[in-house]
Design a protein around this motif. Structure first.
Motif, PDB file in Angstrom:
ATOM      1  N   ALA A 111       0.817  12.118  -9.429  1.00  0.00           N
ATOM      2  CA  ALA A 111      -0.044  13.287  -9.209  1.00  0.00           C
ATOM      3  C   ALA A 111       0.784  14.568  -9.174  1.00  0.00           C
ATOM      4  N   THR A 112       1.965  14.517  -8.578  1.00  0.00           N
ATOM      5  CA  THR A 112       2.841  15.688  -8.537  1.00  0.00           C
ATOM      6  C   THR A 112       3.255  16.084  -9.951  1.00  0.00           C
ATOM      7  N   ILE A 113       3.662  15.117 -10.748  1.00  0.00           N
ATOM      8  CA  ILE A 113       4.069  15.383 -12.131  1.00  0.00           C
ATOM      9  C   ILE A 113       2.908  15.970 -12.926  1.00  0.00           C
ATOM     10  N   MET A 114       1.721  15.370 -12.803  1.00  0.00           N
ATOM     11  CA  MET A 114       0.560  15.852 -13.548  1.00  0.00           C
ATOM     12  C   MET A 114       0.168  17.269 -13.131  1.00  0.00           C
ATOM     13  N   CYS A 115       0.264  17.555 -11.855  1.00  0.00           N
ATOM     14  CA  CYS A 115      -0.083  18.884 -11.366  1.00  0.00           C
ATOM     15  C   CYS A 115       0.883  19.927 -11.919  1.00  0.00           C
ATOM     16  N   VAL A 116       2.165  19.619 -11.897  1.00  0.00           N
ATOM     17  CA  VAL A 116       3.156  20.551 -12.447  1.00  0.00           C
ATOM     18  C   VAL A 116       2.911  20.750 -13.941  1.00  0.00           C
ATOM     19  N   LEU A 117       2.622  19.672 -14.672  1.00  0.00           N
ATOM     20  CA  LEU A 117       2.329  19.793 -16.104  1.00  0.00           C
ATOM     21  C   LEU A 117       1.095  20.648 -16.356  1.00  0.00           C
ATOM     22  N   MET A 118       0.102  20.527 -15.488  1.00  0.00           N
ATOM     23  CA  MET A 118      -1.105  21.341 -15.625  1.00  0.00           C
ATOM     24  C   MET A 118      -0.747  22.824 -15.529  1.00  0.00           C
ATOM     25  N   TYR A 119       0.116  23.172 -14.579  1.00  0.00           N
ATOM     26  CA  TYR A 119       0.507  24.566 -14.425  1.00  0.00           C
ATOM     27  C   TYR A 119       1.408  25.034 -15.556  1.00  0.00           C
ATOM     28  N   VAL A 120       2.284  24.170 -16.029  1.00  0.00           N
ATOM     29  CA  VAL A 120       3.165  24.521 -17.144  1.00  0.00           C
ATOM     30  C   VAL A 120       2.345  24.798 -18.405  1.00  0.00           C
ATOM     31  N   SER A 121       1.177  24.186 -18.509  1.00  0.00           N
ATOM     32  CA  SER A 121       0.332  24.420 -19.685  1.00  0.00           C
ATOM     33  C   SER A 121      -0.129  25.870 -19.774  1.00  0.00           C
ATOM     34  N   ARG A 137       0.834  -1.191   0.000  1.00  0.00           N
ATOM     35  CA  ARG A 137       0.000   0.000   0.000  1.00  0.00           C
ATOM     36  C   ARG A 137       0.877   1.252   0.000  1.00  0.00           C
ATOM     37  N   ASP A 138       1.936   1.261   0.806  1.00  0.00           N
ATOM     38  CA  ASP A 138       2.841   2.404   0.864  1.00  0.00           C
ATOM     39  C   ASP A 138       3.499   2.650  -0.494  1.00  0.00           C
ATOM     40  N   LYS A 139       3.887   1.576  -1.193  1.00  0.00           N
ATOM     41  CA  LYS A 139       4.494   1.722  -2.513  1.00  0.00           C
ATOM     42  C   LYS A 139       3.498   2.302  -3.515  1.00  0.00           C
ATOM     43  N   VAL A 140       2.261   1.818  -3.473  1.00  0.00           N
ATOM     44  CA  VAL A 140       1.223   2.319  -4.374  1.00  0.00           C
ATOM     45  C   VAL A 140       0.942   3.796  -4.086  1.00  0.00           C
ATOM     46  N   VAL A 141       0.853   4.145  -2.819  1.00  0.00           N
ATOM     47  CA  VAL A 141       0.612   5.542  -2.438  1.00  0.00           C
ATOM     48  C   VAL A 141       1.760   6.422  -2.920  1.00  0.00           C
ATOM     49  N   ARG A 142       3.003   5.958  -2.783  1.00  0.00           N
ATOM     50  CA  ARG A 142       4.156   6.730  -3.241  1.00  0.00           C
ATOM     51  C   ARG A 142       4.112   6.937  -4.751  1.00  0.00           C
ATOM     52  N   ILE A 143       3.781   5.896  -5.495  1.00  0.00           N
ATOM     53  CA  ILE A 143       3.700   6.003  -6.954  1.00  0.00           C
ATOM     54  C   ILE A 143       2.596   6.976  -7.359  1.00  0.00           C
ATOM     55  N   TYR A 181       3.300  17.264   9.636  1.00  0.00           N
ATOM     56  CA  TYR A 181       4.376  16.685   8.834  1.00  0.00           C
ATOM     57  C   TYR A 181       4.165  17.208   7.429  1.00  0.00           C
ATOM     58  N   ARG A 182       5.048  18.070   6.976  1.00  0.00           N
ATOM     59  CA  ARG A 182       4.867  18.723   5.681  1.00  0.00           C
ATOM     60  C   ARG A 182       4.580  17.695   4.592  1.00  0.00           C
ATOM     61  N   ASP A 183       3.620  18.027   3.766  1.00  0.00           N
ATOM     62  CA  ASP A 183       3.243  17.185   2.634  1.00  0.00           C
ATOM     63  C   ASP A 183       3.982  17.718   1.406  1.00  0.00           C
ATOM     64  N   TRP A 184       5.227  17.245   1.242  1.00  0.00           N
ATOM     65  CA  TRP A 184       6.088  17.781   0.193  1.00  0.00           C
ATOM     66  C   TRP A 184       5.528  17.604  -1.212  1.00  0.00           C
ATOM     67  N   PRO A 185       4.944  16.464  -1.566  1.00  0.00           N
ATOM     68  CA  PRO A 185       4.378  16.375  -2.922  1.00  0.00           C
ATOM     69  C   PRO A 185       3.311  17.447  -3.174  1.00  0.00           C
ATOM     70  N   LEU A 186       2.510  17.728  -2.169  1.00  0.00           N
ATOM     71  CA  LEU A 186       1.479  18.755  -2.307  1.00  0.00           C
ATOM     72  C   LEU A 186       2.095  20.138  -2.465  1.00  0.00           C
ATOM     73  N   VAL A 187       3.106  20.435  -1.680  1.00  0.00           N
ATOM     74  CA  VAL A 187       3.780  21.733  -1.760  1.00  0.00           C
ATOM     75  C   VAL A 187       4.486  21.874  -3.110  1.00  0.00           C
ATOM     76  N   ILE A 188       5.295  20.883  -3.449  1.00  0.00           N
ATOM     77  CA  ILE A 188       6.093  20.939  -4.685  1.00  0.00           C
ATOM     78  C   ILE A 188       5.201  21.054  -5.913  1.00  0.00           C
ATOM     79  N   SER A 189       4.101  20.339  -5.916  1.00  0.00           N
ATOM     80  CA  SER A 189       3.253  20.341  -7.109  1.00  0.00           C
ATOM     81  C   SER A 189       2.450  21.628  -7.260  1.00  0.00           C
ATOM     82  N   ASN A 190       2.259  22.390  -6.203  1.00  0.00           N
ATOM     83  CA  ASN A 190       1.449  23.597  -6.299  1.00  0.00           C
ATOM     84  C   ASN A 190       2.233  24.897  -6.346  1.00  0.00           C
TER      85      ASN A 190
END
Length: 105
Positions: free
Chosen positions: A31-41, A20-26, A79-88
């Protein structure tokens, strides 16, 4: 016999937890990559603004405010949610640039 069953059950839960932890990490990474791509658009919107064809203010303003809120939420969690911060964070930057280029063309 009962303690062996408990050990087996604990081991199974540990393995399931690791999977489950591996799936959540993936999912988090994708989601981080897709969010950044959305903003780059928004680069296309910025180009349109600079070409003299400004886009409506509502979309980039809403996007930027949303990115600010999600970045703040991820940053302020215990506990900082780095994927959320980085992607936004790119959403804040691209929102500001898009809004500025609406008026500067």
């Amino acid at each position: 016999m009962n303690s062996e069953t408990d050990k087996s059950s604990d081991r199974r839960r540990f393995i399931d937890s690791n999977k489950r932890d591996k799936v959540v990490r993936i999912i988090s990474e994708l989601a981080t990559i897709m969010c950044v791509l959305m903003y780059v658009s928004y680069i296309a919107e910025i180009k349109s603004n600079l070409a003299g064809n400004p886009v409506p203010l509502s979309q980039p303003l809403t996007m930027m405010l949303d990115a600010i809120l999600w970045t703040g939420y991820g940053w302020l969690k215990q506990y900082r949610d780095w994927p959320l911060v980085i992607s936004n964070v790119p959403g804040i930057f691209f929102g500001i640039v898009t809004i500025l280029t609406i008026y500067v063309h």
